[in-house]
Write a protein that holds these residues in place. Structure first.
Motif, PDB file in Angstrom:
ATOM      1  N   MET A 165       5.237  13.737  46.259  1.00  0.00           N
ATOM      2  CA  MET A 165       4.407  14.763  45.610  1.00  0.00           C
ATOM      3  C   MET A 165       5.060  16.143  45.626  1.00  0.00           C
ATOM      4  O   MET A 165       5.051  16.837  44.606  1.00  0.00           O
ATOM      5  CB  MET A 165       3.026  14.802  46.254  1.00  0.00           C
ATOM      6  CG  MET A 165       1.952  15.212  45.268  1.00  0.00           C
ATOM      7  SD  MET A 165       0.311  15.146  45.989  1.00  0.00           S
ATOM      8  CE  MET A 165      -0.191  13.505  45.524  1.00  0.00           C
ATOM      9  N   HIS A 170       5.678  15.925  38.485  1.00  0.00           N
ATOM     10  CA  HIS A 170       4.377  15.269  38.521  1.00  0.00           C
ATOM     11  C   HIS A 170       4.652  13.820  38.860  1.00  0.00           C
ATOM     12  O   HIS A 170       5.769  13.332  38.648  1.00  0.00           O
ATOM     13  CB  HIS A 170       3.680  15.373  37.161  1.00  0.00           C
ATOM     14  CG  HIS A 170       2.253  14.924  37.177  1.00  0.00           C
ATOM     15  ND1 HIS A 170       1.308  15.469  38.020  1.00  0.00           N
ATOM     16  CD2 HIS A 170       1.596  13.978  36.484  1.00  0.00           C
ATOM     17  CE1 HIS A 170       0.142  14.886  37.825  1.00  0.00           C
ATOM     18  NE2 HIS A 170       0.285  13.970  36.896  1.00  0.00           N
ATOM     19  N   SER A 341       5.819  30.767  36.070  1.00  0.00           N
ATOM     20  CA  SER A 341       5.717  30.997  37.515  1.00  0.00           C
ATOM     21  C   SER A 341       7.004  31.548  38.106  1.00  0.00           C
ATOM     22  O   SER A 341       7.034  31.991  39.239  1.00  0.00           O
ATOM     23  CB  SER A 341       5.322  29.719  38.246  1.00  0.00           C
ATOM     24  OG  SER A 341       6.418  28.830  38.291  1.00  0.00           O
TER      25      SER A 341
ATOM     26  N   ARG B  19      -3.099  17.243  45.862  1.00  0.00           N
ATOM     27  CA  ARG B  19      -2.068  18.012  45.160  1.00  0.00           C
ATOM     28  C   ARG B  19      -2.308  19.507  45.323  1.00  0.00           C
ATOM     29  O   ARG B  19      -1.371  20.270  45.557  1.00  0.00           O
ATOM     30  CB  ARG B  19      -2.099  17.694  43.658  1.00  0.00           C
ATOM     31  CG  ARG B  19      -1.421  16.427  43.291  1.00  0.00           C
ATOM     32  CD  ARG B  19      -1.324  16.314  41.776  1.00  0.00           C
ATOM     33  NE  ARG B  19      -1.253  14.935  41.383  1.00  0.00           N
ATOM     34  CZ  ARG B  19      -0.141  14.206  41.393  1.00  0.00           C
ATOM     35  NH1 ARG B  19       0.995  14.754  41.780  1.00  0.00           N
ATOM     36  NH2 ARG B  19      -0.157  12.951  41.022  1.00  0.00           N
ATOM     37  N   GLN B  64       1.365  29.069  39.981  1.00  0.00           N
ATOM     38  CA  GLN B  64       1.786  27.797  40.555  1.00  0.00           C
ATOM     39  C   GLN B  64       0.713  26.739  40.338  1.00  0.00           C
ATOM     40  O   GLN B  64       1.013  25.583  40.058  1.00  0.00           O
ATOM     41  CB  GLN B  64       2.078  27.953  42.055  1.00  0.00           C
ATOM     42  CG  GLN B  64       3.297  28.793  42.376  1.00  0.00           C
ATOM     43  CD  GLN B  64       4.596  28.121  41.975  1.00  0.00           C
ATOM     44  OE1 GLN B  64       4.643  26.935  41.673  1.00  0.00           O
ATOM     45  NE2 GLN B  64       5.669  28.886  41.943  1.00  0.00           N
ATOM     46  N   LYS B  67       0.716  25.332  36.880  1.00  0.00           N
ATOM     47  CA  LYS B  67       1.820  24.413  36.608  1.00  0.00           C
ATOM     48  C   LYS B  67       1.424  22.963  36.873  1.00  0.00           C
ATOM     49  O   LYS B  67       2.007  22.053  36.323  1.00  0.00           O
ATOM     50  CB  LYS B  67       2.991  24.740  37.536  1.00  0.00           C
ATOM     51  CG  LYS B  67       4.202  25.295  36.827  1.00  0.00           C
ATOM     52  CD  LYS B  67       5.161  25.870  37.822  1.00  0.00           C
ATOM     53  CE  LYS B  67       6.415  25.079  37.972  1.00  0.00           C
ATOM     54  NZ  LYS B  67       7.476  25.844  38.658  1.00  0.00           N
ATOM     55  N   VAL B  69      -0.211  19.500  36.583  1.00  0.00           N
ATOM     56  CA  VAL B  69      -0.721  18.808  35.402  1.00  0.00           C
ATOM     57  C   VAL B  69      -2.226  18.574  35.491  1.00  0.00           C
ATOM     58  O   VAL B  69      -2.945  18.638  34.501  1.00  0.00           O
ATOM     59  CB  VAL B  69       0.022  17.466  35.226  1.00  0.00           C
ATOM     60  CG1 VAL B  69      -0.579  16.630  34.123  1.00  0.00           C
ATOM     61  CG2 VAL B  69       1.487  17.729  34.940  1.00  0.00           C
ATOM     62  N   ASP B  70      -2.736  18.320  36.711  1.00  0.00           N
ATOM     63  CA  ASP B  70      -4.148  18.000  36.864  1.00  0.00           C
ATOM     64  C   ASP B  70      -5.063  19.217  36.894  1.00  0.00           C
ATOM     65  O   ASP B  70      -6.276  19.064  36.925  1.00  0.00           O
ATOM     66  CB  ASP B  70      -4.359  17.192  38.150  1.00  0.00           C
ATOM     67  CG  ASP B  70      -3.861  15.768  38.005  1.00  0.00           C
ATOM     68  OD1 ASP B  70      -3.258  15.250  38.955  1.00  0.00           O
ATOM     69  OD2 ASP B  70      -4.096  15.188  36.929  1.00  0.00           O
TER      70      ASP B  70
END
Lengths: 579, 169
Positions: A165, A170, A341, B19, B64, B67, B69-70
């Motif tokens: 992770m 992703h 970012s 995450r 951040q 960024k 995806v979820d």
């Protein structure tokens, strides 16, 4: 077939016999055609087959991997497609992933990796982290246990989604066969869009076996928002007297090499680069002043002091590029990057543009209607008999300019950035962000598969980590010339121990009794052992003219050190040890 | 550095909370409190995180998070324009024979607009909702009495007025 016979049976009653013969053949052909074309739509196929179909849809022709029990279904489908998709089997999964990374960096395409569960997946982690830190596009498929067995510490089970992770852009674990096709398409899109990165997809074995309809979904296209602040940026550039361009890895990912060259024809500014951006601008060009950062010893740091505007293109201002932030205080910073970012992450910019570098530079080139005067002149480098420089000069003269140099990590890597001159993009492949020793062999394999002329610059420490991949060179008849800067030590760490730890060489003075030339011959490559430039000349020419891969073991004095920028003043030990 | 409240809309899938929280720890941002739950759209969950941050850190956290995806939407909920609430459940050992203590605690419950959820000859179970400082104050007041057990949720927050935290289409 059933349709054909029933149709024929009906026809028997309607049409006279002689005509029936002709119609018979026609209907046979028609029905066969219909059945074959409908086959894709009407028949259910396995998850593994869907995976391969999506790969083909993305024009993937080369994949890297190492099989195992949990991914055997996918490997069966790969085998069936071996005429369309070439699979490179390496000596380990780490080698496979480094190779896919090297391939992605050399070509700009997405590198694809296959590995089994458990130890196969965990072997990938260093290579995934290397791709993550250098923003390299990869899609990594790992097998896993069937869904109902996950979570019970079974044989070769690891929560690879959890493990990776932090080091993937992703990742996914497929829990529903209906989502598989969508997930893979999204993975390829994410790997390449914006700031590229590695994507991992964990595939439970029962998902690979389960059948469903292949929906034939189209790949996603990458699109960017319209960039803003263009006119303000142009005003800043026009007003500045001493602009400096700093080119980073973003120029390479965005393929904006031409646009940058065009921009500087107008600006005539000195161009420096980060390690990842070293091939973003023609090093032979009069305006190129070398790499910026902790290990430069040329003009870049002093020009950094004199400039008034820094145009940072696809740069993340890592602690190696800018070890001492004080040096740029008072300078105006214009930061252009695709990743929002990165703007203001490490230092504050005065103006930023978020967008795809190729598109932004193109827009700027169209709107900039002025030319600037050059404000500095690059001084000539003094001649020297420093052996590393002699070696790089020799290589530079002997090979075509589109040759790719791959490096490992250590003194040899820094000497490459200091002494070798790169002309074209994607001709330097190196683990900049992670600094992973052992990246080199895999990187060279991947690069060689895409671009035939590849040279690996490595050290004795790094080479020893993954020289098992020499077997891969032979297996696929790849030609790589490996040049080992052999100083029988972990040179860079030894240099710091020399400077700051009163020469207490803790476990860096290896004094290996290793014959790399003999090892090469054990892998059916050519091996050479040299100790000065004349011998190197001969060996290198011989290797160039041979069809075979070669390892040239160059004896380097371990006292030869990497020069550090003279202009870095206070807290130098702090900076280097922290970095 | 000041107290910052973030409202984060995320996909309602397993692993997403992991995450978000591992992003905070990886980047060195601290989580002072956290609450999460489904929204009216069962495909989305809402995470509320409070942290200490200055201007630069605030911007970095938002970028951040975006960024990921979820993550569908991130918003900093400004102190002056938002409502912040926490829930407290606390069990106090309070024998019925001690009438003075009982009545003092009941009075406090009234003042803090709390509720008595359960009562027995030996214990009282109290529920209070309010801002973090109100909960702190109530707990402080109860320290004089015998607190057996205490559980407190993280803060959840919502902005006043017309501004809505919604997924961008």
């Amino acid at each position: 077939m059933i349709i054909h016979f029933s149709f024929f049976y009906l026809l028997n009653y309607i049409i006279p016999k002689s005509e029936l013969q002709q119609i018979n053949i026609l209907t046979l052909l028609f029905c066969s055609f219909m059945i074959l074309s409908l086959k894709g739509v009407c028949m259910k196929v396995s998850g593994a087959k869907i995976l391969i179909e999506v790969l083909k849809k993305h024009n993937v022709d080369t994949v890297f991997g190492y099989p195992g029990g949990s991914i055997i279904n996918v490997y069966d489908e790969l085998y069936k497609e071996r005429k369309h998709i070439k699979h490179i089997l390496t000596s380990s999964e780490q080698g496979a992933c480094h190779s896919a990374d090297g391939y992605a960096r050399a070509s700009g395409k997405v590198g694809v990796v296959f590995s089994t569960s458990g130890p196969g997946a965990t072997n990938l982690t260093t290579a995934i982290a290397a791709a993550y830190l250098d923003s390299s596009p990869l899609v990594i498929f790992t097998g896993n246990l069937p869904r109902n067995e996950i979570g019970k510490d079974a044989f070769q089970e690891v929560d690879i989604q959890g493990v990776t992770m932090p080091i993937t852009k992703h990742n996914y674990i497929v829990t529903d066969i209906e989502n598989l096709e969508n997930i893979i398409i999204e993975a390829f899109y994410l790997a390449k869009c914006g700031r590229p990165g590695p994507i991992l997809i964990d595939l439970p074995k029962d998902i690979q076996e389960q059948k469903t309809f292949y929906k034939n979904i189209l790949p996603l296209t990458v699109a960017y928002n319209k960039p803003e602040n263009l006119s303000e940026a142009i005003t800043l550039i026009k007003k500045s007297k001493y602009p400096l361009i700093l080119a980073g890895g973003g120029i390479i990912s965005s393929n904006a090499y031409e646009e940058l060259a065009l921009l500087n024809e107008k600006l005539k500014a000195p161009v420096s680069a980060t390690m990842m951006g070293l091939t973003a601008y023609d090093n032979y060009n009069e305006f190129f002043i070398g790499m910026m950062g902790a290990y430069n010893f040329n003009a870049s740091n002093s020009i950094l002091k004199q400039c008034d505007l820094i145009i940072a293109l696809g740069v993340r201002f890592s602690n190696k590029t800018l070890p001492d932030k004080k040096i740029i205080s008072g300078k105006i910073i214009l930061q252009i990057d695709v990743d929002p970012s990165e703007i203001d992450k490490t230092l504050n910019s005065h103006l930023s543009i978020i967008g795809d570098l190729k598109e932004v530079l193109n827009l700027l080139n169209n709107r900039i209607d002025f030319f600037k005067e050059p404000w500095f002149k690059r001084s000539e480098e003094p001649a020297t008999d420093f052996l590393p420089k002699q070696i790089f000069d020799k290589i530079n003269k002997a090979v075509p300019k589109n040759t790719v140099l791959v490096t490992d990590v250590g003194k040899h890597q820094l000497w490459t950035t200091q002494y070798y001159k790169f002309k074209y993009p994607r001709t330097l492949i190196t683990s900049g962000g992670l600094g992973a020793m052992g990246f080199g062999m895999g990187g060279a394999i991947g690069s060689c598969l895409f671009n035939k002329t590849t040279i690996l610059i490595t050290g004795d420490g790094s080479f020893l980590m993954n020289l098992n991949e020499l077997s891969t060179l032979k297996r696929y008849k790849l030609k790589v010339i490996v040049i080992v800067f052999n100083n029988k030590s972990l040179g860079l760490v030894k240099q710091w121990q020399n400077l700051y730890f009163k020469r207490r060489y803790a476990y860096t003075d290896i004094k290996n009794k290793i014959d790399f030339a003999k090892i090469a011959r054990g892998f059916y490559c050519d091996g050479y052992k040299v100790k000065e430039i004349g011998e190197f000349d001969k060996a290198f020419n011989s290797a160039l003219n041979s069809k075979n891969s070669a390892v040239i073991d160059v004896n380097i004095d371990s006292d030869l050190s990497v020069s550090i920028g003279h202009d870095i003043e206070n807290d130098i030990s702090d900076i280097i040890l922290r970095g | 550095m000041e107290k910052t409240v973030l409202g984060i809309l995320v996909n309602n899938e397993s692993g997403v909370l992991n995450r978000v929280t591992s992003l905070f720890s990886r980047r060195g941002f601290n989580i002072d409190s956290l609450s999460v739950g489904e929204t009216e759209n069962n495909k989305l969950s809402r995470i509320t995180i409070t942290t200490l941050a200055d201007d630069n850190i605030k911007k970095q956290i938002v970028k951040q998070l975006e960024k990921l995806v979820d993550v569908k939407k991130v918003q900093i909920l400004e102190n002056q324009h938002s409502v912040l609430r926490e829930l407290l459940l606390v069990k106090v050992a309070l024998p019925a024979s001690n009438r003075l203590f009982r009545s003092e605690v009941m009075e406090a419950i009234n003042v803090f607009r709390g509720k008595v959820i359960d009562m027995s000859p030996e214990f009282i179970l109290i529920e209070v909702t309010g801002t973090g400082s109100k909960i702190d104050a109530f707990i402080e007041y109860l320290k004089k009495y015998n607190i057996c057990e205490l559980c407190r949720t993280g803060a959840t927050a919502i902005e006043r007025g017309a501004k809505i935290l919604k997924e961008e289409v």
